[in-house]
Design a protein around this motif. Structure first.
Motif, PDB file in Angstrom:
ATOM      1  N   UNK B 313       8.814   2.402  -6.966  1.00  0.00           N
ATOM      2  CA  UNK B 313       7.412   1.963  -7.492  1.00  0.00           C
ATOM      3  C   UNK B 313       6.980   0.672  -7.512  1.00  0.00           C
ATOM      4  N   UNK B 314       7.889  -0.202  -7.431  1.00  0.00           N
ATOM      5  CA  UNK B 314       7.572  -1.704  -7.537  1.00  0.00           C
ATOM      6  C   UNK B 314       6.765  -2.108  -6.244  1.00  0.00           C
ATOM      7  N   UNK B 315       6.916  -1.429  -5.348  1.00  0.00           N
ATOM      8  CA  UNK B 315       6.132  -1.824  -4.058  1.00  0.00           C
ATOM      9  C   UNK B 315       4.791  -1.433  -4.400  1.00  0.00           C
ATOM     10  N   UNK B 316       4.402  -0.426  -5.129  1.00  0.00           N
ATOM     11  CA  UNK B 316       2.883  -0.273  -5.241  1.00  0.00           C
ATOM     12  C   UNK B 316       2.241  -0.606  -6.610  1.00  0.00           C
ATOM     13  N   UNK B 394      -1.281  -9.402  -4.652  1.00  0.00           N
ATOM     14  CA  UNK B 394      -0.036  -9.979  -3.961  1.00  0.00           C
ATOM     15  C   UNK B 394       0.259 -11.336  -4.122  1.00  0.00           C
ATOM     16  N   UNK B 395      -0.981 -11.959  -3.684  1.00  0.00           N
ATOM     17  CA  UNK B 395      -0.840 -13.736  -3.797  1.00  0.00           C
ATOM     18  C   UNK B 395      -0.266 -14.001  -5.062  1.00  0.00           C
ATOM     19  N   UNK B 396      -1.215 -13.541  -6.045  1.00  0.00           N
ATOM     20  CA  UNK B 396      -0.965 -13.905  -7.375  1.00  0.00           C
ATOM     21  C   UNK B 396       0.594 -13.711  -7.786  1.00  0.00           C
ATOM     22  N   UNK B 397       0.844 -12.395  -7.269  1.00  0.00           N
ATOM     23  CA  UNK B 397       2.352 -12.499  -7.602  1.00  0.00           C
ATOM     24  C   UNK B 397       3.359 -13.322  -7.043  1.00  0.00           C
ATOM     25  N   UNK B 478      -0.477  -2.231  -4.748  1.00  0.00           N
ATOM     26  CA  UNK B 478      -0.009  -3.341  -3.954  1.00  0.00           C
ATOM     27  C   UNK B 478      -0.065  -3.064  -2.267  1.00  0.00           C
ATOM     28  N   UNK B 479       0.260  -1.914  -2.081  1.00  0.00           N
ATOM     29  CA  UNK B 479       0.513  -1.287  -0.865  1.00  0.00           C
ATOM     30  C   UNK B 479       0.214  -0.014  -0.759  1.00  0.00           C
ATOM     31  N   UNK B 480      -0.409   0.779   0.250  1.00  0.00           N
ATOM     32  CA  UNK B 480      -0.537   1.859   0.139  1.00  0.00           C
ATOM     33  C   UNK B 480       0.825   3.067   0.303  1.00  0.00           C
ATOM     34  N   UNK B 481       1.195   3.806  -0.650  1.00  0.00           N
ATOM     35  CA  UNK B 481       2.336   4.339  -0.489  1.00  0.00           C
ATOM     36  C   UNK B 481       3.024   5.261   0.622  1.00  0.00           C
ATOM     37  N   UNK B 482       4.013   5.050   1.170  1.00  0.00           N
ATOM     38  CA  UNK B 482       4.148   5.813   2.408  1.00  0.00           C
ATOM     39  C   UNK B 482       4.380   7.213   2.245  1.00  0.00           C
TER      40      UNK B 482
END
Lengths: 210, 486
Positions: B313-316, B394-397, B478-482
């Motif tokens: 979940x951290x990816x999203x 994403x840049x912020x992180x 953050x990114x579309x879930x696969x």
């Protein structure tokens, strides 16, 4: 844990133990110390009016963020071997200061006994005006704003500070300390904690503080 | 209890009543929470600027050295106090009141109280900062604001604390969630801490070395009993909320809470090892610091077990990513703190940059990251809009994470080497300065990364308030879930 009174009382009771231990206890135990009578008068000697002013300048300009004022005991540290003082400092050493500047950083040297190491007033003026001129490699900022650069009148002022090299004032001008600089140096020259105190352990050796 | 767990679980479709209830709470808190967040972000930018300036001054002592108000010894405390009171406390209050209202499940009363408190709080920070820069600081660390500025902060704070207790008193009956314990405790501890410290250090100063004891009792407890409970309350709320899973263990939560209260409050004196105090006081603090293993590991197990099997979940989720990085850093920084208290290591790191690195790991890596995570969750609910740009998040992180890693890494290594030399009687003092100099330069550069992260976040926050970027049907990921999230 769904009851407000239980949470409320618990939260406050638990916290109160540290308040009693770390605030109330030292206040009762160390909060009313008096100077010790010695052969040379009271120790620590009281601060002069100018030194009290200097204490404020020391606080206002944040000397504490680089300079500590504490010598830790020999069994715990190498402070005494390093030459920060002949003995550990104890609570009574700080009774005249408000607030005491114990410090948590040593980006600069410890100042507990700076008067013993550097008793020269002129050195302090030069050092505050441009630290690099007397201690090359120092990263202490210049405290030029505590001085005035003024045209020399008939003859140089008696307290004009000799500054050589690239930071010297232009020809015909001189550097003189403001009252703040005089007070600050008076305070620094009051920092001398090499007198013996019974609670501080061994009395200092003859070449103490070197 | 099941009622609350259901409301905490986004997987269960909320009934119409809880939609209305939440909307009502969010609407009534919109103005005060956004006030605390908005001013907090402004202070964050100013504080970053001053921090970077102070850091570069250590490498280039002649940088901006002609004016008294820009001297290192004023810029550094201005940076610290702005970050502690202007940014961290303000955003912590914002998150705290929102969580408290959501968990008490009643629309808050007395909104004017909070708005008044928010305005007063910022005036207090502004007055105090001007005081420091103008040379009114008394150089008591963490309490540099002059005595005429702190009463404003105290009154502002008192209003918030009273509001929090009233809120809790009139909560909807039912289970009390762990976040509420932490928040209630923080609301009660902070005024006690702040009032004691100001009374004994600023208004009616105590004598001599007692100042040191009270100073570090306060300084460490602000971290441990104000920022830490707010940060943990937020993590305890956000992790289950985003995952749609309950917290792993109720009993671990209880143990973690009470052991934190007991041990953390005794920690402060480890900053004064070897100082002019009775030895037992220092020893008590060292022991309490080591005992911090208990609450820290308890919370770590509890959070980890909640996360287990869901780390993808951290990816999203931006909220989850910031919060989990913050919570993991909490474990690391606390264990590091316990070790640093042990006398042999304490002697080495005392008086060096190592401690500064530790402080940033705590206040930034743990607290600030957790607060960013909370803001990513809360602000869309207040504004009724989704974050306009996943790329900017994403840049912020990555700017924030790499900046704080670089900063803590350089300070830790540099401080370690500095400590070895400071303790060696054969080594001249100036040598320790030369050794640590390159590390300090790297640290100053890391400040630029952090400032850039804050700038990106500030722009995002403003775009959010302006409702830019077009309406979105779903939360910004953050990114579309696969794979579709179950």
């Amino acid at each position: 844990m769904n009851k407000l009174p239980l949470l409320f009382v618990g939260i406050l009771l638990v916290f109160s133990t540290s308040w009693i231990g770390l605030v109330a206890y030292p206040y009762l135990k160390l909060g009313r110390l008096a100077p010790e009578a010695s052969r040379d008068g009271l120790v620590p000697p009281p601060l002069t009016a100018s030194a009290i002013g200097g204490e404020r300048v020391y606080a206002a300009n944040g000397c504490i963020y680089c300079h500590s004022q504490q010598v830790r005991p020999a069994w715990l540290s190498t402070d005494i071997e390093k030459g920060w003082g002949p003995r550990q400092t104890v609570a009574r050493d700080y009774i005249r200061e408000s607030p005491p500047f114990l410090g948590t950083m040593r980006t600069g040297p410890d100042l507990t006994n700076i008067d013993v190491r550097r008793p020269d007033r002129v050195w302090h003026y030069q050092h505050l005006y441009e630290p690099g001129t007397v201690t090359p490699g120092s990263i202490m900022p210049s405290f030029r704003f505590l001085f005035k650069v003024q045209p020399i009148k008939d003859r140089p002022s008696f307290e004009a500070v000799a500054v050589h090299g690239p930071h010297a004032p232009p020809r015909g001008y001189e550097v003189v300390p403001t009252q703040d600089a005089r007070d600050l140096v008076a305070y620094l020259l009051s920092l001398k904690h090499n007198y013996p105190l019974p609670e501080a352990g061994d009395p200092p050796a003859a070449d103490a503080g070197k | 209890m099941s009622d609350l767990l259901q409301s905490l679980n986004p997987g269960t479709p909320p009934d119409a009543r809880s939609y209305v209830e939440r909307a009502e709470i969010d609407a009534s808190l919109r103005a005060p929470v956004l006030l605390f967040f908005g001013t907090g972000v402004a202070w964050l930018l100013l504080g970053s600027l001053l921090g970077v300036l102070a850091a570069f001054k250590m490498s280039f002592p002649h940088l901006l050295d002609s004016a008294d108000w820009l001297t290192f010894g004023r810029v550094r405390p201005a940076h610290l106090n702005i970050m502690v009171y202007g940014w961290a406390s303000a955003v912590g209050i914002g998150v705290g009141i929102w969580l408290m209202a959501r968990l008490c499940r009643v629309a808050p009363r007395h909104r004017g109280l909070l708005i008044g408190a928010g305005i007063a709080w910022n005036l207090g920070v502004l007055a105090g900062t001007i005081g420091i820069l103008a040379g009114q600081s008394r150089s008591i660390e963490w309490l540099e604001f002059p005595g005429w500025a702190t009463p404003i902060l105290f009154v502002a704070y008192a209003l918030i604390g009273v509001w929090g207790v009233i809120m809790f008193r009139f909560r909807r009956p039912g289970h009390v969630y762990v976040s509420q314990w932490y928040l209630l405790a923080a609301f009660l501890w902070f005024p006690w801490l702040y009032a004691t410290a100001n009374t004994l250090l600023i208004w009616q100063p105590v004598q001599g070395s007692v100042v040191g004891a009270v100073n570090w009792w306060y300084g460490h407890n602000v971290l441990g009993l104000w920022f830490t409970p707010i940060g943990l309350a937020s993590a305890y709320y956000m992790i289950p909320k985003v995952l749609g899973r309950p917290i792993h263990s109720y009993y671990l939560s209880i143990l973690g809470f009470w052991s934190l209260a007991l041990f953390y409050s005794w920690n402060g004196m480890h900053h004064l090892i070897g100082g002019p105090f009775p030895a037992w006081m220092i020893s008590a603090s060292v022991v309490a610091s080591v005992m911090m293993f208990i609450p820290v590991i308890t919370v770590a197990i509890n959070h980890h077990a909640t996360m287990r099997g869901h780390f993808h979940y951290l990816k999203w989720s931006p909220t989850l990513r910031f919060t989990v990085v913050g919570a993991m850093t909490y474990t690391i920084v606390s264990l590091q703190g316990s070790l640093m208290a042990i006398p042999s290591l304490n002697n080495l790191t005392h008086f060096t940059d190592y401690t500064i690195g530790h402080a940033h790991l705590g206040l930034y890596g743990f607290f600030t990251m957790t607060m960013f995570g909370a803001m990513y969750y809360i602000v869309p609910r207040l504004v009724g809009w989704e974050w306009p740009s996943a790329a900017m998040i994403r840049w912020h992180f990555w700017l924030a994470a790499s900046g704080v890693a670089l900063m803590v890494g350089s300070l830790t290594l540099g401080g370690f080497l500095q400590g070895l030399e400071l303790n060696d009687p054969q080594v001249a003092f100036l040598t320790s300065l030369k050794t640590v100099a390159p590390f300090r330069f790297v640290r100053a550069c890391s400040g630029i990364l952090l400032s850039a992260a804050h700038l990106v976040f500030a722009v995002l926050f403003i775009r959010m308030l302006l409702r830019q970027g077009g309406p979105r049907a779903e939360a910004t990921l953050l990114s579309p879930p696969e794979i579709p999230a179950v």
